[in-house]
Design an enzyme around this catalytic site. Structure first.
Site: not given
Length: 228
Positions: A47, A51, A120, A123
Protein backbone atom coordinates in the site's frame (compact mmCIF):
# COMPACT_ATOMS: atom_id res chain seq x y z
CA UNK A 1 -5.97 -16.13 -7.13
CA UNK A 2 -5.80 -17.92 -10.48
CA UNK A 3 -9.14 -16.29 -11.26
CA UNK A 4 -7.49 -12.94 -10.60
CA UNK A 5 -4.66 -13.79 -12.99
CA UNK A 6 -7.21 -14.59 -15.72
CA UNK A 7 -9.23 -11.45 -14.98
CA UNK A 8 -6.20 -9.16 -15.20
CA UNK A 9 -5.13 -10.69 -18.51
CA UNK A 10 -8.64 -10.62 -19.97
CA UNK A 11 -9.78 -7.19 -18.85
CA UNK A 12 -6.57 -5.19 -18.57
CA UNK A 13 -4.00 -6.99 -20.68
CA UNK A 14 -1.84 -7.58 -17.61
CA UNK A 15 0.06 -10.88 -17.66
CA UNK A 16 1.08 -11.55 -14.08
CA UNK A 17 4.50 -13.01 -13.43
CA UNK A 18 4.54 -13.29 -9.62
CA UNK A 19 1.02 -14.06 -8.43
CA UNK A 20 2.11 -14.06 -4.79
CA UNK A 21 2.59 -10.28 -4.95
CA UNK A 22 -1.06 -9.82 -5.84
CA UNK A 23 -2.19 -12.27 -3.19
CA UNK A 24 -0.33 -10.15 -0.65
CA UNK A 25 -1.91 -7.01 -2.11
CA UNK A 26 -5.38 -8.30 -1.23
CA UNK A 27 -4.44 -9.75 2.17
CA UNK A 28 -5.79 -7.58 4.99
CA UNK A 29 -4.01 -7.44 8.33
CA UNK A 30 -6.97 -9.22 9.97
CA UNK A 31 -6.42 -12.28 7.76
CA UNK A 32 -2.66 -12.29 8.36
CA UNK A 33 -3.21 -12.00 12.11
CA UNK A 34 -5.58 -14.99 12.11
CA UNK A 35 -2.96 -17.07 10.29
CA UNK A 36 0.18 -16.05 12.18
CA UNK A 37 1.63 -19.55 12.15
CA UNK A 38 1.67 -19.49 8.36
CA UNK A 39 3.64 -16.21 8.42
CA UNK A 40 1.40 -14.65 5.78
CA UNK A 41 2.30 -11.13 4.68
CA UNK A 42 -0.37 -8.41 4.67
CA UNK A 43 -0.70 -5.55 2.22
CA UNK A 44 0.46 -2.49 4.18
CA UNK A 45 3.97 -2.34 2.67
CA UNK A 46 2.57 -2.67 -0.85
CA UNK A 47 0.00 0.00 0.00
CA UNK A 48 2.86 2.36 0.87
CA UNK A 49 4.53 1.66 -2.47
CA UNK A 50 1.28 1.94 -4.42
CA UNK A 51 0.42 5.27 -2.85
CA UNK A 52 3.76 6.68 -3.98
CA UNK A 53 3.43 5.55 -7.60
CA UNK A 54 -0.21 6.69 -7.73
CA UNK A 55 0.75 10.18 -6.53
CA UNK A 56 3.54 10.33 -9.10
CA UNK A 57 1.45 9.25 -12.09
CA UNK A 58 -1.55 11.43 -11.25
CA UNK A 59 0.73 14.41 -10.60
CA UNK A 60 2.36 13.89 -13.99
CA UNK A 61 -1.04 13.56 -15.65
CA UNK A 62 -2.27 16.83 -14.10
CA UNK A 63 0.96 18.64 -14.99
CA UNK A 64 0.60 17.68 -18.66
CA UNK A 65 -3.19 17.97 -18.85
CA UNK A 66 -3.45 21.43 -17.28
CA UNK A 67 -0.34 23.43 -18.30
CA UNK A 68 -1.82 26.72 -17.08
CA UNK A 69 -2.99 25.62 -13.64
CA UNK A 70 -0.92 26.72 -10.62
CA UNK A 71 0.51 24.23 -8.15
CA UNK A 72 -2.18 24.90 -5.54
CA UNK A 73 -5.06 24.03 -7.87
CA UNK A 74 -3.34 20.89 -9.12
CA UNK A 75 -2.75 19.80 -5.52
CA UNK A 76 -6.46 20.17 -4.76
CA UNK A 77 -7.41 18.18 -7.85
CA UNK A 78 -4.96 15.42 -7.01
CA UNK A 79 -6.24 15.30 -3.45
CA UNK A 80 -9.80 14.74 -4.63
CA UNK A 81 -8.72 12.09 -7.15
CA UNK A 82 -6.72 9.99 -4.71
CA UNK A 83 -9.02 10.29 -1.70
CA UNK A 84 -9.80 7.04 0.10
CA UNK A 85 -13.45 7.11 -0.97
CA UNK A 86 -12.58 7.68 -4.62
CA UNK A 87 -10.03 4.85 -4.63
CA UNK A 88 -12.60 2.56 -3.00
CA UNK A 89 -14.91 3.31 -5.91
CA UNK A 90 -12.23 2.36 -8.45
CA UNK A 91 -11.50 -0.80 -6.46
CA UNK A 92 -15.16 -1.79 -6.67
CA UNK A 93 -15.37 -1.01 -10.39
CA UNK A 94 -12.39 -3.32 -10.98
CA UNK A 95 -14.06 -6.08 -8.96
CA UNK A 96 -11.20 -6.20 -6.46
CA UNK A 97 -13.58 -6.59 -3.51
CA UNK A 98 -14.15 -10.22 -4.54
CA UNK A 99 -10.46 -11.06 -4.03
CA UNK A 100 -9.96 -9.58 -0.56
CA UNK A 101 -8.63 -11.97 2.08
CA UNK A 102 -10.21 -10.90 5.38
CA UNK A 103 -10.26 -12.28 8.89
CA UNK A 104 -13.51 -13.84 10.05
CA UNK A 105 -14.37 -10.88 12.28
CA UNK A 106 -13.66 -8.34 9.56
CA UNK A 107 -15.70 -10.33 7.07
CA UNK A 108 -18.69 -10.54 9.41
CA UNK A 109 -18.55 -6.82 10.19
CA UNK A 110 -18.80 -5.83 6.51
CA UNK A 111 -15.13 -5.28 5.83
CA UNK A 112 -15.46 -6.32 2.20
CA UNK A 113 -17.45 -3.17 1.49
CA UNK A 114 -15.51 -0.84 3.84
CA UNK A 115 -14.02 2.07 1.97
CA UNK A 116 -10.76 2.20 3.89
CA UNK A 117 -10.06 -1.48 3.13
CA UNK A 118 -11.02 -1.14 -0.53
CA UNK A 119 -9.00 2.04 -0.99
CA UNK A 120 -5.95 0.50 0.67
CA UNK A 121 -6.29 -2.63 -1.47
CA UNK A 122 -6.35 -0.51 -4.64
CA UNK A 123 -3.09 1.16 -3.63
CA UNK A 124 -1.57 -2.19 -2.62
CA UNK A 125 -2.53 -3.60 -6.03
CA UNK A 126 -0.66 -0.74 -7.69
CA UNK A 127 2.35 -1.54 -5.52
CA UNK A 128 2.24 -5.19 -6.57
CA UNK A 129 1.81 -4.21 -10.21
CA UNK A 130 4.81 -1.90 -9.99
CA UNK A 131 7.05 -4.66 -8.64
CA UNK A 132 5.73 -7.26 -11.06
CA UNK A 133 5.47 -5.24 -14.27
CA UNK A 134 7.14 -1.84 -13.83
CA UNK A 135 5.95 1.76 -13.77
CA UNK A 136 4.90 1.86 -17.44
CA UNK A 137 2.32 -0.88 -16.88
CA UNK A 138 1.02 0.87 -13.76
CA UNK A 139 0.62 4.06 -15.78
CA UNK A 140 -1.17 2.17 -18.57
CA UNK A 141 -3.54 0.60 -16.03
CA UNK A 142 -4.37 3.95 -14.41
CA UNK A 143 -4.94 5.58 -17.79
CA UNK A 144 -7.29 2.72 -18.63
CA UNK A 145 -9.17 2.54 -15.32
CA UNK A 146 -8.88 5.89 -13.60
CA UNK A 147 -7.99 8.73 -15.97
CA UNK A 148 -11.11 8.44 -18.20
CA UNK A 149 -13.24 9.11 -15.12
CA UNK A 150 -11.07 12.06 -14.19
CA UNK A 151 -11.51 13.46 -17.68
CA UNK A 152 -15.31 13.34 -17.66
CA UNK A 153 -15.81 13.95 -13.95
CA UNK A 154 -17.60 10.68 -13.21
CA UNK A 155 -15.18 9.59 -10.49
CA UNK A 156 -16.58 9.45 -6.99
CA UNK A 157 -16.46 13.04 -5.80
CA UNK A 158 -16.24 13.71 -2.10
CA UNK A 159 -15.94 16.87 -0.08
CA UNK A 160 -12.40 17.48 1.16
CA UNK A 161 -13.07 19.19 4.48
CA UNK A 162 -9.38 19.37 5.36
CA UNK A 163 -8.75 21.58 2.34
CA UNK A 164 -11.85 23.66 3.05
CA UNK A 165 -10.74 24.19 6.64
CA UNK A 166 -7.23 25.14 5.58
CA UNK A 167 -8.54 27.73 3.12
CA UNK A 168 -10.96 29.07 5.69
CA UNK A 169 -8.33 29.50 8.40
CA UNK A 170 -5.49 30.77 6.26
CA UNK A 171 -7.39 33.41 4.32
CA UNK A 172 -5.64 36.16 6.30
CA UNK A 173 -2.26 34.48 6.69
CA UNK A 174 -0.51 31.29 7.75
CA UNK A 175 -2.00 29.35 10.66
CA UNK A 176 -0.54 26.10 11.96
CA UNK A 177 -3.10 23.31 11.59
CA UNK A 178 -2.42 19.97 13.26
CA UNK A 179 -4.36 16.70 13.53
CA UNK A 180 -3.85 14.37 16.48
CA UNK A 181 -5.23 10.91 17.24
CA UNK A 182 -6.56 11.11 20.80
CA UNK A 183 -7.97 7.58 21.09
CA UNK A 184 -8.20 4.20 19.36
CA UNK A 185 -10.96 1.82 20.42
CA UNK A 186 -12.27 -1.57 19.31
CA UNK A 187 -10.56 -4.79 18.18
CA UNK A 188 -7.85 -4.76 15.51
CA UNK A 189 -10.29 -5.61 12.71
CA UNK A 190 -12.82 -2.97 13.74
CA UNK A 191 -10.87 -0.02 15.14
CA UNK A 192 -12.46 3.39 15.64
CA UNK A 193 -10.19 6.43 15.73
CA UNK A 194 -10.93 9.75 17.41
CA UNK A 195 -9.00 12.75 16.09
CA UNK A 196 -8.86 16.38 17.14
CA UNK A 197 -7.77 19.26 14.93
CA UNK A 198 -6.03 22.30 16.36
CA UNK A 199 -5.26 25.73 14.93
CA UNK A 200 -2.26 27.42 16.53
CA UNK A 201 -2.44 24.82 19.34
CA UNK A 202 -6.13 25.51 20.06
CA UNK A 203 -8.51 22.57 19.51
CA UNK A 204 -11.25 23.59 17.08
CA UNK A 205 -12.87 20.28 16.11
CA UNK A 206 -13.14 16.56 16.80
CA UNK A 207 -14.23 13.59 14.75
CA UNK A 208 -14.30 9.79 14.64
CA UNK A 209 -13.86 7.30 11.82
CA UNK A 210 -12.79 3.75 10.96
CA UNK A 211 -9.46 5.05 9.68
CA UNK A 212 -7.21 7.94 10.67
CA UNK A 213 -7.93 9.64 7.34
CA UNK A 214 -11.69 9.41 7.81
CA UNK A 215 -11.42 10.65 11.40
CA UNK A 216 -9.34 13.62 10.26
CA UNK A 217 -11.97 14.50 7.65
CA UNK A 218 -14.69 14.23 10.30
CA UNK A 219 -12.75 16.52 12.64
CA UNK A 220 -12.21 19.05 9.85
CA UNK A 221 -15.90 18.91 8.97
CA UNK A 222 -16.80 19.53 12.61
CA UNK A 223 -14.50 22.56 12.67
CA UNK A 224 -15.85 23.91 9.37
CA UNK A 225 -19.48 23.54 10.45
CA UNK A 226 -18.74 25.27 13.76
CA UNK A 227 -17.57 28.31 11.78
CA UNK A 228 -20.31 28.33 9.18
Amino acid sequence: MENLREKLAREFGIHVQDLSLFETAFTHTSYANEHRLLKISHNERLEFLGDAVLQLIISQYLYKRYPQKPEGEMSKMRSSFVREESLAGFSRSCGFDAYLLLGKGEEKSGGRSRETILGDAFEAFLGALLLDQGVDVVEKFLYQVMVPHLENGTFERVTDYKTILQEMLQVNGEIEIAYKVVSETGPAHEKVFEVEVAANNQVIGRGVGRSKKMAEQAAAKNAVEARS
